[in-house]
Design a protein around this motif. Sequence first.
Motif, PDB file in Angstrom:
ATOM      1  N   LEU A  58       0.832  -1.198   0.000  1.00 26.72           N
ATOM      2  CA  LEU A  58       0.000   0.000   0.000  1.00 26.72           C
ATOM      3  C   LEU A  58       0.872   1.256   0.000  1.00 26.72           C
ATOM      4  CD1 LEU A  58      -2.869   1.140   0.150  1.00 26.72           C
ATOM      5  CD2 LEU A  58      -2.694   1.061   2.636  1.00 26.72           C
ATOM      6  N   ILE A  59       1.901   1.276   0.850  1.00 28.91           N
ATOM      7  CA  ILE A  59       2.791   2.440   0.918  1.00 28.91           C
ATOM      8  C   ILE A  59       3.542   2.599  -0.400  1.00 28.91           C
ATOM      9  CG2 ILE A  59       4.838   3.374   2.053  1.00 28.91           C
ATOM     10  CD1 ILE A  59       3.829   1.995   4.636  1.00 28.91           C
ATOM     11  N   ARG A  61       2.746   1.511  -3.408  1.00 23.73           N
ATOM     12  CA  ARG A  61       1.862   1.917  -4.503  1.00 23.73           C
ATOM     13  C   ARG A  61       1.534   3.398  -4.425  1.00 23.73           C
ATOM     14  NH1 ARG A  61      -4.374   0.074  -5.554  1.00 23.73           N
ATOM     15  NH2 ARG A  61      -4.618   1.402  -3.737  1.00 23.73           N
ATOM     16  N   GLN A  62       1.256   3.883  -3.215  1.00 28.51           N
ATOM     17  CA  GLN A  62       0.910   5.285  -3.074  1.00 28.51           C
ATOM     18  C   GLN A  62       2.085   6.197  -3.418  1.00 28.51           C
ATOM     19  OE1 GLN A  62      -2.217   6.136  -2.584  1.00 28.51           O
ATOM     20  NE2 GLN A  62      -1.654   8.293  -2.893  1.00 28.51           N
ATOM     21  N   LEU A  63       3.285   5.750  -3.066  1.00 28.78           N
ATOM     22  CA  LEU A  63       4.469   6.544  -3.401  1.00 28.78           C
ATOM     23  C   LEU A  63       4.642   6.670  -4.909  1.00 28.78           C
ATOM     24  CD1 LEU A  63       7.092   5.298  -0.767  1.00 28.78           C
ATOM     25  CD2 LEU A  63       6.081   7.579  -0.915  1.00 28.78           C
ATOM     26  N   TRP A  64       4.468   5.566  -5.624  1.00 34.97           N
ATOM     27  CA  TRP A  64       4.617   5.617  -7.079  1.00 34.97           C
ATOM     28  C   TRP A  64       3.517   6.445  -7.721  1.00 34.97           C
ATOM     29  CZ3 TRP A  64       9.191   4.827  -8.463  1.00 34.97           C
ATOM     30  CH2 TRP A  64       9.973   3.816  -7.917  1.00 34.97           C
ATOM     31  N   ILE A  65       2.295   6.344  -7.184  1.00 32.71           N
ATOM     32  CA  ILE A  65       1.196   7.153  -7.714  1.00 32.71           C
ATOM     33  C   ILE A  65       1.495   8.637  -7.548  1.00 32.71           C
ATOM     34  CG2 ILE A  65      -1.215   7.808  -7.304  1.00 32.71           C
ATOM     35  CD1 ILE A  65      -1.836   4.881  -6.787  1.00 32.71           C
ATOM     36  N   GLU A  66       1.997   8.993  -6.368  1.00 34.24           N
ATOM     37  CA  GLU A  66       2.326  10.398  -6.128  1.00 34.24           C
ATOM     38  C   GLU A  66       3.458  10.863  -7.043  1.00 34.24           C
ATOM     39  OE1 GLU A  66       0.695  12.468  -4.274  1.00 34.24           O
ATOM     40  OE2 GLU A  66      -0.678  10.974  -3.428  1.00 34.24           O
ATOM     41  N   PRO A 173      -3.412   6.012 -13.169  1.00 31.95           N
ATOM     42  CA  PRO A 173      -3.312   4.666 -12.581  1.00 31.95           C
ATOM     43  C   PRO A 173      -3.940   3.569 -13.432  1.00 31.95           C
ATOM     44  CG  PRO A 173      -3.996   6.261 -10.918  1.00 31.95           C
ATOM     45  CD  PRO A 173      -4.041   6.974 -12.231  1.00 31.95           C
ATOM     46  N   TRP A 443     -10.670  -3.878  -0.402  1.00 32.90           N
ATOM     47  CA  TRP A 443      -9.495  -3.027  -0.558  1.00 32.90           C
ATOM     48  C   TRP A 443      -8.206  -3.836  -0.596  1.00 32.90           C
ATOM     49  CZ3 TRP A 443      -5.531  -2.810   2.991  1.00 32.90           C
ATOM     50  CH2 TRP A 443      -5.782  -3.340   4.256  1.00 32.90           C
ATOM     51  N   VAL A 447      -5.139  -3.652  -3.446  1.00 32.28           N
ATOM     52  CA  VAL A 447      -3.724  -3.432  -3.141  1.00 32.28           C
ATOM     53  C   VAL A 447      -2.858  -4.582  -3.651  1.00 32.28           C
ATOM     54  CG1 VAL A 447      -2.035  -3.163  -1.277  1.00 32.28           C
ATOM     55  CG2 VAL A 447      -4.247  -2.010  -1.135  1.00 32.28           C
TER      56      VAL A 447
END
Length: 610
Positions: A58-59, A61-66, A173, A443, A447
């Motif tokens: 989760l962390i 994925r969110q980093l790459w999205i940002e 995404p 969810w 993920v």
Amino acid sequence: MNIPGQSERNAPNAADVVSGGAVSDTIPGLRGAPVRTPVRNSQTHGDVRQWPALAGRLISRQLWIELYGLPGYALTLGGRPAQGFAASPRDPRPVDPNLGRLLLGGRFTLAGHSLEAPAPEDPWNQPSPTRAFATELHAFQWLPSLMMQEERGAREALRLTLGWGTVFARWSPFAWSPPILARRVFNLSCAARRMGHVATEAERLKLADLLARQSRQLLRPPHSVAEQATSLTAVAVAGCTLAGKSGAGLRRTALHRLTAALARTVMADGSHASRSPEAGMELLLDLQTLHDVLGQVSETTPEPVLRAIQRLTKALSLHTLPDGRLITLQGGGPSTAARVAAAHAQGDAGPDTDLSGIVGGISRIRSPLLTIITDVAGPARGPWSATACAQPMALEILCGKDRLVTGCGWTPQALDRQGLRLPPGHSTLTLGESSVAEPLGGWKAEVMGPRLIGPALHFEVNHRDGEAAVWLEVEHDGWASRFGLLHQRRLYLDQKLDELRAEERLHPSPGHRDGARPIAAPYAVRFQLEPGVQASLARDRRSILLRGHSGRGWWFRTDGPDVAIEPSVHVDEGLTRRSLQIVVRGSARTDAETKIRWKLSPAGAGSDPS
């Protein structure tokens, strides 16, 4: 999650999409069937061992999205300017030109649904009818058929491709997710040079730059290990297509990484690590395209790629059934006879329908008329299990070229039918209305992907060849932890009589005699029938006459306490069709042995029931 047509922010939710704007609770074309198959929650979903992996994913994925969503990120994909196109990769997959003719008229027909977008409109500014439609749309699965329409098709393909590049130039995404991006890069590579022939100089350079940018993104994380071989093959094909140093750099990087990816993906016996026969064939088709285009640019195909092609081709022979299609196990669909034949055509010889043996945990035994397929290994684990099925010892039976006994046909195209990945979705035994594993949902599935979660299964397999007969005994421990029982399936194939005799045996596990458990558990042995197979229950209530598409009759007989013909469903290319299933029900004590015998034999013998 929103489904993009062109604009992701305006797309409806996948569960709310229907024609005419009303929310539907049925499967299109199958009145009364629910959109989703409920998956019962169990203790496996609460396993604390999942939490570190979930948190890390989760962390990450969110980093790459940002990062990829930053306004200036697209500048990092620039690299060396693409100078044009040096080759025309040839994809051996058959193409339906009728879809291309419909596209010229503005009708996009994908994943069983249609969208009208006549020129000068395009589908990028419209919401897609379903998520499966959007996936194929953004993967450019429509492009090969459009390119069959000669110059007019090439011009329309160029217009649509440049239109996509204008709207989706920035990373998003969904449209830039690795599985969709890999197919889009592959399909664009195969069509780019012909599209360049009808383009202006500015359009040609823009098209080349668009392909190069997407290929560079495909080399960047995050990547699931299960996607790497397909993604790197697509980049290598693009690197051969693009001229100059831009293409050479992509080609060199992708081929270097592809060696390790193929070692993880293609097993020594030629099976795919996911255990899906269809996944193995699709990778083979991609590698055959890569082998061809490397020759066009006068490069030698690396030995690991040639070895993978050889192994996958060998496995494909055993996985091809007498009707010309594939075994449907572990998330793999049957494909089409034309597509399978195209994969075989690139090899030294065509399919050998007389093969027997075990490849990738899939056993095949045969007689002159019968072909018996049995799943004799556990589902894939970890990232490879996102398309796996918890259906130990699932069975497929072909009588001549007629598929009689099969599964419900679940593939990743039917993401909303996760329940069909459980034991009732194939021809095997279910105990206590439970499952040996279950897919992640909610969810967590967003993920980690819809991985199967459950304990590893252990199998014992005994295959013996006799005089005009074959024995196959398979046993697994999937029910041992909950019920203390082992399930053994014994198959005896009489090759002279074309008769299959079988026994389902539930018996106490030596290592699970202690502990609290129910004294008995209900069982159901299912035999899912191919759509179109006719089933008639005889007056003895123990025999069922089956007739396949050829009209030839076969008797199914059992000594089970309760036998019924019940309605079922079958997924075909993501769409659900009606079918039938034979269900043998009873109750098994957990402290004793239970046997259920059944037999399949040709109709017309003197012992036919009245």
